[in-house]
Scaffold this motif. Structure first.
Motif, short mmCIF file in Angstrom:
data_model
loop_
_atom_site.label_atom_id
_atom_site.label_comp_id
_atom_site.label_asym_id
_atom_site.label_seq_id
_atom_site.Cartn_x
_atom_site.Cartn_y
_atom_site.Cartn_z
N ILE A 71 44.26 16.84 44.50
CA ILE A 71 43.73 17.89 45.25
C ILE A 71 41.96 17.23 44.93
O ILE A 71 41.82 17.40 44.67
CB ILE A 71 43.82 19.28 45.26
N GLU A 72 41.90 17.16 46.47
CA GLU A 72 40.55 16.76 46.82
C GLU A 72 39.93 18.60 47.46
O GLU A 72 40.55 19.04 48.32
CB GLU A 72 40.72 15.63 47.74
N LEU A 73 38.76 18.46 47.11
CA LEU A 73 37.82 19.32 47.50
C LEU A 73 36.65 18.85 48.46
O LEU A 73 36.26 17.81 47.65
CB LEU A 73 36.73 20.52 46.74
N ALA A 74 36.31 18.37 49.25
CA ALA A 74 35.49 18.04 50.04
C ALA A 74 34.65 18.87 50.83
O ALA A 74 34.92 19.68 51.72
CB ALA A 74 36.06 16.85 51.16
N PHE A 75 33.29 18.42 51.64
CA PHE A 75 31.98 18.82 51.25
C PHE A 75 31.80 18.53 52.67
O PHE A 75 30.87 17.65 52.56
CB PHE A 75 31.22 19.89 50.71
N TYR A 110 30.00 9.19 52.03
CA TYR A 110 30.93 9.64 51.18
C TYR A 110 30.63 9.57 50.04
O TYR A 110 29.52 8.59 49.60
CB TYR A 110 32.23 8.92 51.58
N ALA A 111 30.55 9.92 49.36
CA ALA A 111 30.63 9.88 47.55
C ALA A 111 31.03 11.24 46.91
O ALA A 111 31.61 12.36 46.93
CB ALA A 111 28.51 11.04 47.39
N ILE A 112 30.92 10.40 45.37
CA ILE A 112 32.57 11.43 44.87
C ILE A 112 31.94 11.81 43.11
O ILE A 112 31.21 11.19 42.63
CB ILE A 112 33.57 10.87 44.18
N VAL A 113 31.33 13.30 43.35
CA VAL A 113 31.51 13.87 41.74
C VAL A 113 32.30 14.57 40.93
O VAL A 113 33.24 15.08 41.68
CB VAL A 113 30.22 14.45 42.13
N ALA A 114 32.10 14.55 39.73
CA ALA A 114 33.00 16.32 38.97
C ALA A 114 31.99 16.62 38.32
O ALA A 114 30.83 17.26 38.69
CB ALA A 114 33.69 15.05 37.83
N ASP A 115 33.31 17.97 38.68
CA ASP A 115 32.60 19.99 38.96
C ASP A 115 32.94 19.56 36.84
O ASP A 115 32.82 18.55 36.80
CB ASP A 115 33.45 20.52 39.38
N PRO A 116 32.43 20.61 36.76
CA PRO A 116 32.30 21.12 34.52
C PRO A 116 34.15 20.62 34.35
O PRO A 116 34.09 20.05 32.78
CB PRO A 116 31.56 22.06 34.70
N ASP A 117 34.43 20.86 34.96
CA ASP A 117 35.51 20.64 34.73
C ASP A 117 36.74 19.49 35.32
O ASP A 117 38.76 19.44 34.80
CB ASP A 117 37.18 22.19 35.05
N GLY A 118 36.45 19.02 35.24
CA GLY A 118 36.90 17.16 36.15
C GLY A 118 38.09 16.89 37.16
O GLY A 118 37.71 15.92 37.69
N ASN A 119 37.01 18.54 38.30
CA ASN A 119 37.60 18.28 39.25
C ASN A 119 36.81 16.81 40.81
O ASN A 119 35.46 16.84 40.53
CB ASN A 119 37.58 19.51 40.13
N ILE A 121 35.12 16.07 43.56
CA ILE A 121 34.43 16.80 44.63
C ILE A 121 33.99 15.34 45.61
O ILE A 121 33.17 14.60 45.28
CB ILE A 121 33.78 17.99 44.23
N SER A 122 34.52 15.54 46.72
CA SER A 122 34.20 14.84 47.23
C SER A 122 33.27 15.29 48.37
O SER A 122 33.24 16.61 49.29
CB SER A 122 34.83 14.15 48.50
N LEU A 123 32.09 14.40 48.76
CA LEU A 123 30.66 14.45 49.84
C LEU A 123 30.53 13.90 50.55
O LEU A 123 30.96 12.71 50.59
CB LEU A 123 29.16 14.38 48.76
N PHE A 124 30.49 14.52 52.41
CA PHE A 124 30.71 13.81 53.35
C PHE A 124 29.73 13.42 54.40
O PHE A 124 29.72 15.01 54.67
CB PHE A 124 32.01 13.00 53.64
#
Length: 125
Positions: A71-75, A110-119, A121-124
């Motif tokens: 699943i993707e969370l995109a901000f 666009y950019a993608i980072v990982a949260d501390p649990d490895g999810n 997270i997209s930034l756009f």
């Protein structure tokens, strides 16, 4: 009436560490939430919730660490410059930059980072 998406939940290993990441993203989360087992943040009609592994075990009857990206969370960011700065800030704070900012073929920055649990997270913009 049909259904409405109301909440997205994330299971976290370390609540404080997870909330610190999402605070850097810009979510307003009080420091007092660091020791909670369940935390919710309202985001214009949809809640983003964080549950400890212990809560997940109680709700689901157990917990197995997930693998893979499902699943993707995109901000949405304010501008390309804001996206670039946010990505750099997260990486400087020790979070994993999965994919550096780029101009995507579909027309977004666009950019993608990982949260501390490895999810992931997209930034756009």
């Amino acid at each position: 009436m049909g259904i409405k998406l109301d909440m997205v939940g994330i299971v976290v290993q370390d609540m404080r560490r997870a909330l610190d990441f999402y605070r850097l993203l810009g979510l307003e989360i009080p420091e007092s939430a660091n020791n909670e087992m369940h935390v919710e943040v309202a985001q214009e009609g949809v809640r983003l919730a964080f549950d400890s592994v212990e809560v997940a075990k109680g709700v689901y009857g157990g917990w197995e660490e997930p693998t893979g990206h499902r699943i993707e969370l995109a901000f949405l960011c304010e501008s390309p410059d804001a996206l670039n700065a946010l990505y750099e800030k997260l990486v400087e704070h020790g979070y994993h930059g999965h994919k550096e900012p780029w101009d995507a073929f579909w027309g977004q920055r666009y950019a993608i980072v990982a949260d501390p649990d490895g999810n992931l997270i997209s930034l756009f913009v």
